[in-house]
Design an enzyme around this catalytic site. Sequence first.
Site, PDB file in Angstrom:
ATOM      1  CG  PHE A 109     -17.184  10.597   1.273  1.00  0.00           C
ATOM      2  CD1 PHE A 109     -16.344  11.656   0.961  1.00  0.00           C
ATOM      3  CD2 PHE A 109     -18.076  10.747   2.331  1.00  0.00           C
ATOM      4  CE1 PHE A 109     -16.372  12.829   1.682  1.00  0.00           C
ATOM      5  CE2 PHE A 109     -18.110  11.929   3.052  1.00  0.00           C
ATOM      6  CZ  PHE A 109     -17.264  12.979   2.719  1.00  0.00           C
ATOM      7  CD  GLN A 110     -16.173  11.576   6.020  1.00  0.00           C
ATOM      8  OE1 GLN A 110     -17.040  10.942   6.619  1.00  0.00           O
ATOM      9  NE2 GLN A 110     -15.857  12.823   6.316  1.00  0.00           N
ATOM     10  CE  LYS A 165     -24.308   5.265   7.597  1.00  0.00           C
ATOM     11  NZ  LYS A 165     -24.311   6.529   6.858  1.00  0.00           N
ATOM     12  CD  GLU A 202     -12.915  13.821  14.772  1.00  0.00           C
ATOM     13  OE1 GLU A 202     -12.066  14.734  14.615  1.00  0.00           O
ATOM     14  OE2 GLU A 202     -13.934  13.725  14.059  1.00  0.00           O
ATOM     15  CG  MET A 214      12.059  21.140  26.159  1.00  0.00           C
ATOM     16  SD  MET A 214      13.016  21.442  27.672  1.00  0.00           S
ATOM     17  CE  MET A 214      11.986  20.653  28.907  1.00  0.00           C
TER      18      MET A 214
END
Lengths: 179, 580
Positions: B130-131, B180, B68, B494
């Site tokens: 969940f999630q 959802k 993602e 760096m």
Amino acid sequence: MEEKLYTLIIVTENNIGLLNHISVVFTRRHINIRSLTASESKIKDVYTFTIVIKMTEELVRKVAKQLEKIIGIFKVFVYEDSEIIHQELALYKLPISAIKSGINLEQIVRNHNARVLDIKEDYILIEKTGHKTDTQNLLKELQPFGVLQFIRSGRVAMAKPMKPLDDHLKEKEEAYDYI
Amino acid sequence: MATLTQTTKEKTAAPATQKVSGSDAVIRSLLAEGVDLVFGYPGGAIMPVYDSLYQNGKKIEHILTRHEQGAIHAAEAFAKISGKVGVVFATSGPGATNLVTGLSNAKIDSTPLVCITGQVTSNLLGFDAFQETDMIGISMPVTKWNYQITKAEEIPLAFAKAFYIACSGRPGPVLLDITKDALLSSIENFSYQKVERISGYYPYPKIDMEKVREAANLINNAKKPLILAGQGITISGAEKELETFVNKTGIPVAATLFGLTAFPSKHPLFVGMLGMHGNYAPNIKTNEADLIIAIGMRFDDRVTGDTSKYAKNAKVIHIDIDAAEIDKNIKTKVAVVSDAKKALEKLISLVQKNNFEEWLNEFKDLDKVEQDEIIAPNIAPKGKALRMAEVVHRVSEMTKGDPIVVTDVGQHQMMAARYYKFLKPKSIITSGGLGTMGFGLPAAVGAGIAGKDRGVILFVGDGGFQMTIQELATLWHYKIPVKIVLLNNNFLGMVRQWQQLFFDKRYACTTMHNPDFVKIAEGFGLKSRKVQERAELDGALSEMLDSDTAYLLVVEVEKEGNVFPMVPAGAAVSEMILKP
């Protein structure tokens, strides 16, 4: 630069999450909010947050601009104490024995322009509005009675100038384009 | 949000209505906003949206990145090149939290995004389902606006607001978190109207002509003026106006990292890049200027160095659309709160030409110092080892400013910014404010899609490359012909440079034992080659540039090369050093 007490009056929409948004601006800069009060305004669906903070003028101006960027905030007013009328509300719960203690509780309540809100079998509840020093002074005087509980609200404030909120909001709207 | 429907002024036209599911409404809303491409990654809570995407056939193309974070960085670059809003799909929980770095990057770099995250069904909100992650809470400080949709009928208006907010005023990322059940339930009367105004949102300040006149007056009376051009020029499309303004006044222009393509680097009045690793002359001269004209930039600390010693001889004119930027870091004399284009249009007619020959010569003198001490020895080094600067310089010579240059973050980024000669607007995509390592490769995916005709060169270091290396699969999958120049020094360069300069060479955890990058690229279906010898460099670069498909050129460069000049952390810009 010298730190001073500032009262921010934040005029907002009635949105879930705005309080979180507002507090993020302060926590990011590690600023402690001294008091916060939220209330409806006289305009439907327009709310005001009254926030008291102590900081430098330079910083308070920056914070105010950051707050005004939040979507859902109409306007942020920054006031010093001399520019506003402000009040806080305090409640004091004393044991009922306070009445019979020999000290004139009634006189204290009168002297402080406080009032008795409730008396029950075992306690007496006193209310006072005023500046923090006023409510604090009363607390000090009531301490000998054995204060059971004390609570003070955040500050609510109104600006002294007579310009109505509607005019402020209209002015703000007219200062911007939208497309 | 009780007031969502009440406080938004809608367009009056009322299109035909019909019954659709929430997820269909998402796709229809995107189509109504002209979206034809999204980046994303499917998962449980967002599945209904993917199903509607599938059922809507080819109307919206979906780029399946391999993470993602890749999706959102690709969308950022896509937005910057295409001028459209970048759109991202991710599922709830880990899918959504993987967007946070990108949201933060887009917020600080003012990139318009609309991110759509799935969320658990509304009756499970707050139950640690969940999630489930509180994405509204998490994303609040890193979005311009966010909103949780729990009812299908909220979708059209929330989307219209999201797109309007993302790209108006100072652009930024927006996140819509949709439960959802909202995606699965249906709306009786779907209709979509773009919004033209949102209550409590003030995107375009009306320009104050009094301030413009004050600014013009300062400009016309300045003896040593300097323009600081930032990304605001690019966002408002004011490149032409800036050039006209500069040609009319004769004032030199320095650019921030994001302002580099706001003004052609070949212009005789272009004096280089500002900031920690910018050019010598504009940094030193900032503190001698009597007038700073900052346009669409925000005086980031990498530009100003120590603000208490910054531009103390100058009056500052600050032109920016974001009122909160005025006086935030640097105190201004005159602030014009406006987009750069409008402000420049108004200013152009009020300014006059002055002779700054002597002032310009001072820049040239310092340029010569930088040229002799830094640039020449870096683009034509005497030592055996290849240097980053010479590689960038050769790519610049061979491509002549045509392609879009994408970078990751670190030494190679500063080298690309310093040594690539940018000639066209919107030619650099990089992570500025956040300094997000791992930005480069996914950003090249997005830039490669939006800038198909121009081609993309990605400069990347060995550290950042490995942070999002999985997006090589996306390049291969969608046949995006990005040319990757991996400047490999087997160090986190760096950080190592800072360890050398400020931590007495204690190289804590900056050595990289790297894999065989050529084999990795080949595994992902890319052509690849490694060069170590100067004699092979041009041939290898030509082979890469001539390739029709994505290509990874691994260039082994000097291990302990440094980026100079440098304004050490906490120093004044005028204390810029040319060597350790």
